[in-house]
Design a protein around this motif. Structure first.
Motif, PDB file in Angstrom:
ATOM      1  N   VAL A  37       0.713  -1.049  -0.236  1.00 31.25           N
ATOM      2  CA  VAL A  37      -0.195   0.175  -0.480  1.00 31.25           C
ATOM      3  C   VAL A  37       0.770   0.915   0.230  1.00 31.25           C
ATOM      4  O   VAL A  37       2.278   1.440   0.375  1.00 31.25           O
ATOM      5  N   THR A  38       0.599   2.257  -0.739  1.00 29.15           N
ATOM      6  CA  THR A  38       0.628   3.843  -0.564  1.00 29.15           C
ATOM      7  C   THR A  38       0.297   4.388  -0.033  1.00 29.15           C
ATOM      8  O   THR A  38      -0.823   4.925   0.204  1.00 29.15           O
ATOM      9  N   LEU A  39       0.947   4.950   1.405  1.00 26.54           N
ATOM     10  CA  LEU A  39       0.035   5.863   1.927  1.00 26.54           C
ATOM     11  C   LEU A  39       0.604   7.570   2.160  1.00 26.54           C
ATOM     12  O   LEU A  39       1.925   7.259   1.652  1.00 26.54           O
ATOM     13  N   GLU A  40      -0.674   8.634   2.023  1.00 21.83           N
ATOM     14  CA  GLU A  40       0.589   9.916   1.921  1.00 21.83           C
ATOM     15  C   GLU A  40      -0.486  10.415   3.454  1.00 21.83           C
ATOM     16  O   GLU A  40      -1.862  10.824   3.403  1.00 21.83           O
ATOM     17  N   TRP A  41       0.080  11.236   4.133  1.00 28.01           N
ATOM     18  CA  TRP A  41       0.079  11.697   5.193  1.00 28.01           C
ATOM     19  C   TRP A  41      -0.439  13.157   4.869  1.00 28.01           C
ATOM     20  O   TRP A  41       0.342  13.359   4.148  1.00 28.01           O
ATOM     21  N   THR A  42      -1.303  13.978   5.306  1.00 28.62           N
ATOM     22  CA  THR A  42      -1.363  15.435   5.325  1.00 28.62           C
ATOM     23  C   THR A  42      -1.370  15.422   7.414  1.00 28.62           C
ATOM     24  O   THR A  42      -3.093  15.426   7.505  1.00 28.62           O
ATOM     25  N   ILE A  43      -0.293  15.962   7.709  1.00 25.25           N
ATOM     26  CA  ILE A  43      -0.659  16.846   9.082  1.00 25.25           C
ATOM     27  C   ILE A  43      -0.507  18.439   9.068  1.00 25.25           C
ATOM     28  O   ILE A  43       0.176  18.929   8.421  1.00 25.25           O
ATOM     29  N   ASN A  44      -2.005  18.982   9.542  1.00 29.55           N
ATOM     30  CA  ASN A  44      -1.076  20.691   9.211  1.00 29.55           C
ATOM     31  C   ASN A  44      -1.598  21.141   7.517  1.00 29.55           C
ATOM     32  O   ASN A  44      -1.921  20.151   6.649  1.00 29.55           O
ATOM     33  N   GLN A  45      -0.085  21.582   7.392  1.00 31.18           N
ATOM     34  CA  GLN A  45       0.194  21.273   5.687  1.00 31.18           C
ATOM     35  C   GLN A  45       1.265  21.177   5.706  1.00 31.18           C
ATOM     36  O   GLN A  45       1.296  21.019   4.037  1.00 31.18           O
ATOM     37  N   ASP A  46       1.436  20.022   6.133  1.00 27.65           N
ATOM     38  CA  ASP A  46       2.786  18.805   6.220  1.00 27.65           C
ATOM     39  C   ASP A  46       2.156  17.699   5.570  1.00 27.65           C
ATOM     40  O   ASP A  46       1.567  17.018   6.218  1.00 27.65           O
ATOM     41  N   LYS A  47       3.684  17.554   4.609  1.00 30.16           N
ATOM     42  CA  LYS A  47       2.514  15.751   3.461  1.00 30.16           C
ATOM     43  C   LYS A  47       4.146  15.288   4.160  1.00 30.16           C
ATOM     44  O   LYS A  47       5.093  15.112   4.585  1.00 30.16           O
ATOM     45  N   TRP A  48       3.514  13.427   4.616  1.00 32.63           N
ATOM     46  CA  TRP A  48       4.620  12.210   4.541  1.00 32.63           C
ATOM     47  C   TRP A  48       4.285  11.243   3.283  1.00 32.63           C
ATOM     48  O   TRP A  48       2.940  11.335   3.328  1.00 32.63           O
ATOM     49  N   THR A  49       5.166  10.486   2.518  1.00 32.89           N
ATOM     50  CA  THR A  49       4.435   9.321   1.917  1.00 32.89           C
ATOM     51  C   THR A  49       5.601   8.150   2.632  1.00 32.89           C
ATOM     52  O   THR A  49       6.007   7.881   3.688  1.00 32.89           O
ATOM     53  N   GLY A  50       4.679   7.563   2.551  1.00 31.26           N
ATOM     54  CA  GLY A  50       4.629   5.726   3.108  1.00 31.26           C
ATOM     55  C   GLY A  50       4.227   4.722   2.212  1.00 31.26           C
ATOM     56  O   GLY A  50       4.013   4.512   0.838  1.00 31.26           O
ATOM     57  N   LEU A  51       5.474   3.672   2.326  1.00 34.46           N
ATOM     58  CA  LEU A  51       5.327   2.506   1.716  1.00 34.46           C
ATOM     59  C   LEU A  51       4.844   1.537   2.729  1.00 34.46           C
ATOM     60  O   LEU A  51       6.009   1.070   3.621  1.00 34.46           O
ATOM     61  N   GLY A  52       3.889   0.487   2.105  1.00 33.40           N
ATOM     62  CA  GLY A  52       3.517  -0.651   3.466  1.00 33.40           C
ATOM     63  C   GLY A  52       2.807  -1.584   2.798  1.00 33.40           C
ATOM     64  O   GLY A  52       2.891  -1.809   2.058  1.00 33.40           O
TER      65      GLY A  52
END
Length: 152
Positions: free
Chosen positions: A87-102
């Motif tokens: 799975v590919t993940l994309e977090w948005t916390i406030n205006q910051d972004k993180w991406t992940g691979l799970g």
């Protein structure tokens, strides 16, 4: 005659008080005669369940998290399934972004490696209500944070 007995009990409960503040009661195991069998409280406990198919995770989630220092945050994570069952993940916390691979572990949990403002990894457990509960740790940090994801 049995119906009349049950009706009298119900009317008595209404007329003489019935505490509605208690937990729901499961009466499915009462017998059809006038003698009730054991009555148990209905379970509303949320329990971990094994993830058997990564595609069941594909959704947008509201994230409620706690940083290692105890401060809280709210955001969103989008989970998409890849053809190889990762799975590919994309977090948005406030205006910051993180991406992940799970990927799904042998224990039926979601293991994620992520990067963004900082990088790290974490493991999330699917719960019986469809939410995911996880713990993450930034690279080089010895304390962890937590997140709960709920489908939007």
């Amino acid at each position: 005659m049995k119906s009349l007995g049950i009706l009298v009990i119900l009317v008595s409960a209404v007329l003489f008080g019935c505490d509605n503040s208690s937990a729901p009661v499961d009466v499915s195991n009462t017998s059809t005669d006038s003698t009730p069998t054991e009555v148990t409280e209905a379970s509303s406990e949320i329990t971990p369940v094994e993830i058997t198919d990564a595609s069941t995770l594909a959704a947008e989630y509201v994230v409620n998290g706690t940083n290692p220092n105890g401060s809280g945050y709210v955001g969103q994570v989008d989970v998409a399934t890849n053809t190889d069952d990762s799975v590919t993940l994309e977090w948005t916390i406030n205006q910051d972004k993180w991406t992940g691979l799970g990927e799904i572990t042998n224990e039926g949990k979601l293991y994620v490696r992520y990067e963004g403002g900082f990088s790290g990894d974490g493991t999330w457990t699917l719960m019986s209500d469809g939410s995911l509960s996880g713990e993450w740790k930034a690279d080089g940090d010895d304390q962890s944070g937590t997140e709960i994801w709920k489908k939007q």
